[in-house]
Design an enzyme around this catalytic site. Structure first.
Site, PDB file in Angstrom:
ATOM      1  N   ASN A   1       2.703  -9.172   1.161  1.00  0.00           N
ATOM      2  CA  ASN A   1       3.547 -10.280   0.670  1.00  0.00           C
ATOM      3  C   ASN A   1       4.314  -9.889  -0.598  1.00  0.00           C
ATOM      4  OD1 ASN A   1       3.313 -13.461  -0.799  1.00  0.00           O
ATOM      5  ND2 ASN A   1       4.439 -13.030   1.055  1.00  0.00           N
TER       6      ASN A   1
ATOM      7  N   LYS B   1      -2.170  -5.159   9.915  1.00  0.00           N
ATOM      8  CA  LYS B   1      -0.989  -4.347   9.644  1.00  0.00           C
ATOM      9  C   LYS B   1      -1.308  -3.197   8.697  1.00  0.00           C
ATOM     10  CE  LYS B   1       3.009  -3.323   7.473  1.00  0.00           C
ATOM     11  NZ  LYS B   1       3.220  -2.757   6.137  1.00  0.00           N
TER      12      LYS B   1
ATOM     13  N   PRO C   1       1.890  -0.202  13.474  1.00  0.00           N
ATOM     14  CA  PRO C   1       1.899  -1.261  12.456  1.00  0.00           C
ATOM     15  C   PRO C   1       3.096  -2.193  12.657  1.00  0.00           C
ATOM     16  CG  PRO C   1       1.783   0.938  11.444  1.00  0.00           C
ATOM     17  CD  PRO C   1       2.099   1.126  12.890  1.00  0.00           C
TER      18      PRO C   1
ATOM     19  N   ASP D   1       5.253  -4.796  10.856  1.00  0.00           N
ATOM     20  CA  ASP D   1       5.699  -5.565   9.706  1.00  0.00           C
ATOM     21  C   ASP D   1       6.871  -6.439  10.139  1.00  0.00           C
ATOM     22  OD1 ASP D   1       8.032  -4.032   9.754  1.00  0.00           O
ATOM     23  OD2 ASP D   1       7.255  -2.587   8.349  1.00  0.00           O
TER      24      ASP D   1
END
Length: 286
Positions: free
Chosen positions: A120, A216, A233, A235
């Site tokens: 984040n 992730k 992964p 994102d």
DNA sequence: CAGGTC
DNA sequence: ACTGG
């Protein structure tokens, strides 16, 4: 192969694109300046550039050329890997655009902590955060051509550091994640070697057991530092790419994208992830 | 909001 | 939640 000496070394690098490899977002601390990349390998400061099918580098301390080759994964058969993931027109275009991109073998501890800090958060802020933490808690200060490079802090140092010190760097709510994970990982000798010996699923489970590490970030650590090439992964950028190219507007979840990636691309899905990442970002930023 | 996680 | 490009 001749050992590295002070001054400039040159090694062969076929089917390799240094710029693509260092700017595709897999690794955090490399910076380009006057056409040369600066970063750290094994806590030695490195300056490196590519000239055709060779790379030229100098370093703050001697480094074996074989180590440079290993770091950039130059030994793997990239052509074979790309053929194996070249399954549709989208990935095909991504591959043609960024051919030579290789997945780096990063230091697992640094990779793990860096990606915990990424959650984040935005990329420029992650970069300054990592630099500040290295400046504050890195053990050494390597100098090369008058530029100084702080080594990445050890897990032991991060786990013993008081919360305020990490907070002052700007880590915010991630401070307890960093401290707790650093403590847990450094308390088990050979933690990362044990994970390397496990299969993808089992190693991932161990990583997700760590504070601040979810699906992730676990996949990033598996792919970028533990050699698990099937990790994919997801994102926000990869989600955009998969939704746009493969799901055509259908509602999807992060899990859908991740399992799609691993099934569609197979054993080397991680390479497909990196090429897609570069490709989708180049579209948005052009 | 941002390379997610708890 | 932290926090600032």
């Amino acid at each position: 192969m001749a050992p590295s000496r002070p001054g400039v070394n040159s090694i062969k690098a076929e089917d390799f694109d240094l710029n693509a490899t260092l700017s595709c977002g897999q690794v955090f601390r490399w910076r380009i300046h006057d056409g040369r990349w600066y970063g750290l390998i094994d806590n030695a400061a490195i300056r490196i550039r590519q000239i055709g099918k060779r790379i030229e580098y100098s370093s703050s301390r001697p480094i074996e050329p074989e180590r440079i080759r290993g770091y950039f994964n130059l030994g793997v058969d990239l052509d074979g890997i790309l053929k194996s993931i070249d399954k549709d027109k989208h990935i095909h275009k991504a591959i043609s655009g960024f051919r030579g991109l290789r997945i780096i073998r990063q230091e697992p501890a640094e990779c793990l902590i860096s990606y915990i800090l990424s959650s984040n958060n935005n990329i420029p802020r992650i970069n300054t955060l990592i630099e500040r933490m290295s400046a504050c808690f890195g053990e050494r200060n390597e100098k090369l051509n008058g530029v100084s490079f702080h080594t990445f802090p050890t897990l032991k140092r991060l786990s013993s550091e008081c919360e305020d010190g990490l907070k002052a760097c700007g880590a915010g709510f991630r401070v307890p994640y960093v401290k707790e994970t650093a403590r847990k990982v450094s308390s088990e000798k050979g933690f990362f070697d044990r994970l390397k010996g496990l299969g993808y699923e089992a190693a991932k489970e161990s990583l997700i057991g760590l504070k601040g590490v979810g699906d992730k970030i676990a996949d990033c650590v598996l792919l970028f530092s533990l050699g698990k090439n099937e990790a994919f992964p997801v994102d926000v950028w990869i989600k955009r790419a998969v939704d746009e190219f493969y799901f055509k507007g259908k509602k999807s979840t992060l899990r859908d994208c991740a399992s799609f990636g691993r099934e569609h691309f197979g054993e080397y899905a991680g390479y497909a992830q990196e090429y897609l990442y570069c490709y989708i970002r180049s579209q948005k930023f052009q």
